[in-house]
Enzyme design. Structure first.
Site, PDB file in Angstrom:
ATOM      1  N   HIS A   1     -48.867 -41.884 -29.986  1.00  0.00           N
ATOM      2  CA  HIS A   1     -48.528 -43.149 -30.726  1.00  0.00           C
ATOM      3  C   HIS A   1     -48.256 -44.279 -29.637  1.00  0.00           C
ATOM      4  O   HIS A   1     -48.654 -45.523 -29.626  1.00  0.00           O
ATOM      5  CB  HIS A   1     -47.140 -42.915 -31.351  1.00  0.00           C
ATOM      6  CG  HIS A   1     -47.562 -41.911 -32.518  1.00  0.00           C
ATOM      7  ND1 HIS A   1     -46.317 -41.092 -33.062  1.00  0.00           N
ATOM      8  CD2 HIS A   1     -48.588 -41.404 -33.097  1.00  0.00           C
ATOM      9  CE1 HIS A   1     -46.947 -40.384 -33.976  1.00  0.00           C
ATOM     10  NE2 HIS A   1     -48.136 -40.415 -34.008  1.00  0.00           N
TER      11      HIS A   1
ATOM     12  N   HIS B   1     -56.554 -35.114 -34.335  1.00  0.00           N
ATOM     13  CA  HIS B   1     -56.572 -35.579 -32.750  1.00  0.00           C
ATOM     14  C   HIS B   1     -57.782 -34.770 -32.065  1.00  0.00           C
ATOM     15  O   HIS B   1     -58.516 -35.099 -31.233  1.00  0.00           O
ATOM     16  CB  HIS B   1     -55.255 -34.864 -32.067  1.00  0.00           C
ATOM     17  CG  HIS B   1     -54.083 -35.848 -32.696  1.00  0.00           C
ATOM     18  ND1 HIS B   1     -53.875 -37.064 -32.543  1.00  0.00           N
ATOM     19  CD2 HIS B   1     -52.858 -35.332 -33.095  1.00  0.00           C
ATOM     20  CE1 HIS B   1     -52.963 -37.463 -33.008  1.00  0.00           C
ATOM     21  NE2 HIS B   1     -52.452 -36.461 -33.466  1.00  0.00           N
TER      22      HIS B   1
ATOM     23  N   HIS C   1     -51.281 -44.342 -40.860  1.00  0.00           N
ATOM     24  CA  HIS C   1     -50.861 -43.521 -39.659  1.00  0.00           C
ATOM     25  C   HIS C   1     -52.123 -42.598 -38.990  1.00  0.00           C
ATOM     26  O   HIS C   1     -51.903 -42.676 -37.800  1.00  0.00           O
ATOM     27  CB  HIS C   1     -49.794 -42.357 -39.849  1.00  0.00           C
ATOM     28  CG  HIS C   1     -49.302 -41.978 -38.699  1.00  0.00           C
ATOM     29  ND1 HIS C   1     -48.315 -42.457 -37.918  1.00  0.00           N
ATOM     30  CD2 HIS C   1     -49.779 -40.631 -38.270  1.00  0.00           C
ATOM     31  CE1 HIS C   1     -48.220 -41.722 -36.882  1.00  0.00           C
ATOM     32  NE2 HIS C   1     -49.014 -40.601 -37.006  1.00  0.00           N
TER      33      HIS C   1
ATOM     34  N   ASP D   1     -53.264 -42.945 -35.132  1.00  0.00           N
ATOM     35  CA  ASP D   1     -53.710 -41.850 -34.154  1.00  0.00           C
ATOM     36  C   ASP D   1     -54.791 -41.829 -33.793  1.00  0.00           C
ATOM     37  O   ASP D   1     -55.121 -41.570 -32.441  1.00  0.00           O
ATOM     38  CB  ASP D   1     -53.541 -40.447 -35.227  1.00  0.00           C
ATOM     39  CG  ASP D   1     -52.077 -39.880 -35.427  1.00  0.00           C
ATOM     40  OD1 ASP D   1     -51.301 -40.165 -34.498  1.00  0.00           O
ATOM     41  OD2 ASP D   1     -52.043 -39.003 -36.608  1.00  0.00           O
TER      42      ASP D   1
HETATM   43 ZN   LIG Z   1     -49.451 -39.272 -35.266  1.00  0.00          ZN
END
Ligand SMILES: [Zn+2]
Length: 311
Positions: free
Chosen positions: A79, A266, A239, A243
């Site tokens: 973040h 991720h 969100h 990311d």
């Molecule tokens: Zn996150």
């Protein structure tokens, strides 16, 4: 020429570590041109430094972590990375007195707000961009992520697919032309989210001890448990987009191209940026003079910077 930037002056912040639940302090210190983003563990003697690169991302289980050859890590950087990207910060020392960056409120906004207080400063070296020239795609089962050439700066198109009574199926897709202003007003405040059964499991296994309704949207089987509800109707997909922005900036260069993804995370984001960098025929490293920039971005400085820049 669009130049590299760093912070105007040093500033600090304190927060809770997601994994440990303990108080963590971060000192942000201006860094010279061509330093890149350098995390420094000051709780270790001697201090351990981590230069931010796509290859240094070695753990993407619950967050994004940089891990060195000795297995030493700095976690939960994604973040903050998104905030640094949106503020146009290329060079910075980030000193942390713990194995993790504080989770703050689970979004990027506290970092955007804090770093905006001191502003950014231009350095004498040109800012570097990765311009995508051929498509690159990675897959993991039904999940995928790709980049392809685009004439419009950084475009992003992301779809998630959660089947949950509190997650509106019509609010699980987002498509944007990235700008620092848009990030600040529409994306930066989107919080991470998780499900109550996962929280219970993690706490039982001594994980995410700092996780709470103060730093995540938590859902049970039916609804959002946070008293104030959501910050945006489409906070979940926003969100995930946040990311992605943080994960793409692990290269320490600004991506120019169209990023699209379906149910990515991720790990897949990191795979994609590694795959791109492993294929030099699919990108060019660019710097821009002013004329080129205005052709690419319209108003170039707005593309990245959402704060005043001091020369
Ligand atoms: Zn996150």
């Amino acid at each position: 020429m669009l130049k590299q930037c760093t912070l105007n002056k040093a500033i600090s912040v304190t927060g809770i570590g997601l994994h440990s639940g303990k108080k963590v302090s971060v000192n942000f210190k201006p860094a010279p041109k061509n330093t890149g983003l350098v995390y420094r563990r000051t709780d270790l003697e001697p201090n351990v430094e981590f230069k931010c690169t796509a290859d240094a991302v070695r753990d993407t289980q619950l967050c994004t972590a940089l891990v060195n050859d000795a297995g030493v890590r700095i976690s939960t950087i994604e973040h903050l990375q998104a905030a640094l990207f949106a503020l146009g910060i290329d060079n910075l020392f980030i000193e942390v007195n713990a194995p993790e960056v504080p989770i703050m409120d689970g979004s990027a906004y506290p970092f955007v707000y804090l770093l905006s207080q001191v502003g950014v400063k231009q350095l004498s070296a040109p800012k570097q961009f990765i311009k995508v020239t051929k498509p690159v795609r990675v897959e993991d089962g039904e999940k995928w992520a790709m980049v392809e050439p685009s004439s419009k700066g950084l475009q992003m198109d992301l779809t998630i697919d959660f089947k949950h009574p509190a997650m509106d199926p019509d609010k699980q897709h987002i498509s944007i032309d990235f700008s620092g202003q848009l990030f600040r007003s529409d994306i930066a405040s989107a919080r991470t989210f998780c499900f109550l059964q996962d929280v219970e499991y993690m706490h039982a296994h001594n994980l995410a001890l700092g996780g709470s309704l103060d730093n995540a949207v938590v859902l049970d089987d039916y609804r959002v448990l946070n008293n104030d509800g959501l910050r945006y109707e489409d906070e979940f997909v926003k969100h995930k987009l946040l990311d992605c922005i943080g994960d793409l900036y692990m290269s320490n260069k600004v991506l120019l191209g169209k990023f699209s993804a379906y149910k990515t995370g991720h790990h897949l984001n990191n795979q994609m940026i590694r795959e791109l960098l492993a294929h030099p025929e699919c990108y060019e490293i660019k710097t821009f003079n002013d004329e080129e920039l205005s052709n690419v971005f319209g108003t170039p400085i707005d593309f990245i910077h959402s704060v005043a820049v001091n020369a």
